[in-house]
Design a protein around this motif. Sequence first.
Motif, PDB file in Angstrom:
ATOM      1  N   MET A   1      -8.589  25.036   9.941  1.00 42.64           N
ATOM      2  CA  MET A   1      -7.674  24.141   9.268  1.00 42.64           C
ATOM      3  C   MET A   1      -7.913  22.719   9.772  1.00 42.64           C
ATOM      4  SD  MET A   1      -3.796  25.101   8.507  1.00 42.64           S
ATOM      5  CE  MET A   1      -2.611  23.854   8.844  1.00 42.64           C
ATOM      6  N   LYS A   2      -7.770  21.759   8.893  1.00 44.46           N
ATOM      7  CA  LYS A   2      -7.991  20.367   9.268  1.00 44.46           C
ATOM      8  C   LYS A   2      -6.911  19.903  10.236  1.00 44.46           C
ATOM      9  CE  LYS A   2      -8.168  17.889   5.543  1.00 44.46           C
ATOM     10  NZ  LYS A   2      -8.362  17.199   4.268  1.00 44.46           N
ATOM     11  N   ASP A   3      -7.268  18.959  11.072  1.00 44.80           N
ATOM     12  CA  ASP A   3      -6.304  18.391  12.003  1.00 44.80           C
ATOM     13  C   ASP A   3      -5.471  17.284  11.375  1.00 44.80           C
ATOM     14  OD1 ASP A   3      -7.103  20.028  14.075  1.00 44.80           O
ATOM     15  OD2 ASP A   3      -8.615  18.630  14.781  1.00 44.80           O
ATOM     16  N   ASN A   4      -6.039  16.624  10.363  1.00 44.45           N
ATOM     17  CA  ASN A   4      -5.370  15.461   9.798  1.00 44.45           C
ATOM     18  C   ASN A   4      -5.390  15.525   8.276  1.00 44.45           C
ATOM     19  OD1 ASN A   4      -4.363  12.956   9.293  1.00 44.45           O
ATOM     20  ND2 ASN A   4      -5.923  11.846  10.424  1.00 44.45           N
ATOM     21  N   TYR A   5      -4.246  15.461   7.674  1.00 47.01           N
ATOM     22  CA  TYR A   5      -4.124  15.484   6.222  1.00 47.01           C
ATOM     23  C   TYR A   5      -3.609  14.143   5.692  1.00 47.01           C
ATOM     24  CZ  TYR A   5      -4.826  20.491   6.265  1.00 47.01           C
ATOM     25  OH  TYR A   5      -5.367  21.732   6.416  1.00 47.01           O
ATOM     26  N   SER A   6      -3.876  13.071   6.404  1.00 42.83           N
ATOM     27  CA  SER A   6      -3.334  11.778   5.995  1.00 42.83           C
ATOM     28  C   SER A   6      -4.087  11.211   4.799  1.00 42.83           C
ATOM     29  CB  SER A   6      -3.384  10.793   7.164  1.00 42.83           C
ATOM     30  OG  SER A   6      -4.727  10.493   7.486  1.00 42.83           O
ATOM     31  N   HIS A   7      -3.359  10.475   3.999  1.00 44.96           N
ATOM     32  CA  HIS A   7      -3.901   9.782   2.834  1.00 44.96           C
ATOM     33  C   HIS A   7      -3.370   8.358   2.855  1.00 44.96           C
ATOM     34  CE1 HIS A   7      -5.572  13.143   0.467  1.00 44.96           C
ATOM     35  NE2 HIS A   7      -4.662  13.858   1.112  1.00 44.96           N
ATOM     36  N   ARG A   8      -4.183   7.437   2.389  1.00 44.03           N
ATOM     37  CA  ARG A   8      -3.739   6.047   2.272  1.00 44.03           C
ATOM     38  C   ARG A   8      -3.193   5.823   0.876  1.00 44.03           C
ATOM     39  NH1 ARG A   8      -4.272   1.456   4.858  1.00 44.03           N
ATOM     40  NH2 ARG A   8      -4.609   1.786   6.985  1.00 44.03           N
ATOM     41  N   ILE A   9      -2.044   5.210   0.815  1.00 41.36           N
ATOM     42  CA  ILE A   9      -1.433   4.874  -0.461  1.00 41.36           C
ATOM     43  C   ILE A   9      -1.349   3.357  -0.546  1.00 41.36           C
ATOM     44  CG2 ILE A   9       0.621   5.061  -1.883  1.00 41.36           C
ATOM     45  CD1 ILE A   9       1.293   7.615  -0.355  1.00 41.36           C
ATOM     46  N   LYS A  10      -1.989   2.805  -1.557  1.00 43.76           N
ATOM     47  CA  LYS A  10      -1.907   1.369  -1.772  1.00 43.76           C
ATOM     48  C   LYS A  10      -0.733   1.101  -2.706  1.00 43.76           C
ATOM     49  CE  LYS A  10      -5.924  -0.994  -1.535  1.00 43.76           C
ATOM     50  NZ  LYS A  10      -7.145  -1.590  -2.102  1.00 43.76           N
ATOM     51  N   PRO A  11       0.202   0.269  -2.285  1.00 45.93           N
ATOM     52  CA  PRO A  11       1.343  -0.033  -3.159  1.00 45.93           C
ATOM     53  C   PRO A  11       0.884  -0.780  -4.406  1.00 45.93           C
ATOM     54  CG  PRO A  11       1.383  -1.429  -1.217  1.00 45.93           C
ATOM     55  CD  PRO A  11       0.273  -0.445  -1.021  1.00 45.93           C
ATOM     56  N   ARG A  12       1.544  -0.494  -5.522  1.00 45.77           N
ATOM     57  CA  ARG A  12       1.230  -1.140  -6.792  1.00 45.77           C
ATOM     58  C   ARG A  12       2.389  -2.027  -7.215  1.00 45.77           C
ATOM     59  NH1 ARG A  12      -0.167   4.254  -9.864  1.00 45.77           N
ATOM     60  NH2 ARG A  12      -2.029   4.829  -8.734  1.00 45.77           N
ATOM     61  N   CYS A  13       2.046  -3.100  -7.876  1.00 52.58           N
ATOM     62  CA  CYS A  13       3.054  -3.966  -8.477  1.00 52.58           C
ATOM     63  C   CYS A  13       3.676  -3.213  -9.644  1.00 52.58           C
ATOM     64  CB  CYS A  13       2.404  -5.262  -8.964  1.00 52.58           C
ATOM     65  SG  CYS A  13       3.557  -6.365  -9.810  1.00 52.58           S
ATOM     66  N   ILE A  14       4.997  -3.262  -9.772  1.00 54.56           N
ATOM     67  CA  ILE A  14       5.663  -2.515 -10.839  1.00 54.56           C
ATOM     68  C   ILE A  14       5.492  -3.180 -12.204  1.00 54.56           C
ATOM     69  CG2 ILE A  14       7.353  -1.426  -9.339  1.00 54.56           C
ATOM     70  CD1 ILE A  14       9.394  -3.502 -10.309  1.00 54.56           C
ATOM     71  N   VAL A  15       5.075  -4.429 -12.224  1.00 53.57           N
ATOM     72  CA  VAL A  15       4.901  -5.136 -13.487  1.00 53.57           C
ATOM     73  C   VAL A  15       3.483  -4.974 -14.021  1.00 53.57           C
ATOM     74  CG1 VAL A  15       4.959  -7.396 -14.616  1.00 53.57           C
ATOM     75  CG2 VAL A  15       6.707  -6.803 -12.935  1.00 53.57           C
ATOM     76  N   CYS A  16       2.475  -5.338 -13.204  1.00 58.06           N
ATOM     77  CA  CYS A  16       1.090  -5.350 -13.689  1.00 58.06           C
ATOM     78  C   CYS A  16       0.238  -4.193 -13.169  1.00 58.06           C
ATOM     79  CB  CYS A  16       0.411  -6.673 -13.350  1.00 58.06           C
ATOM     80  SG  CYS A  16       0.166  -6.955 -11.584  1.00 58.06           S
TER      81      CYS A  16
END
Length: 91
Positions: free
Chosen positions: A1-16
């Motif tokens: 099993m993997k030790d790290n399941y992290s993902h990067r999430i880039k925030p998005r502008c709600i308008v564009c």
Amino acid sequence: MKDNYSHRIKPRCIVCGSEDHFDCNDDKSYIKCTNCGKEYFGGYRELVSCNQEQIAEVKELIAEEVSKDLRKELNQMLKDAFRGNKYIKIK
């Protein structure tokens, strides 16, 4: 099993929907999208709260990934535990 399941999430502008055009002050209490001009007076916390749907999708993806890996690891552990036993077969 993997030790790290992290993902990067880039925030998005709600308008564009832009992910790369943000300008903020030093403590991130004010953020502005330089692409469309939308201002987030609540800063980083407001931007995160606007992106809860995207965060929930990534959480679901991680849960599926962990479940799949855990199932595979448990199956292998059972196979190893009963290896050589002619009465119990695990497929």
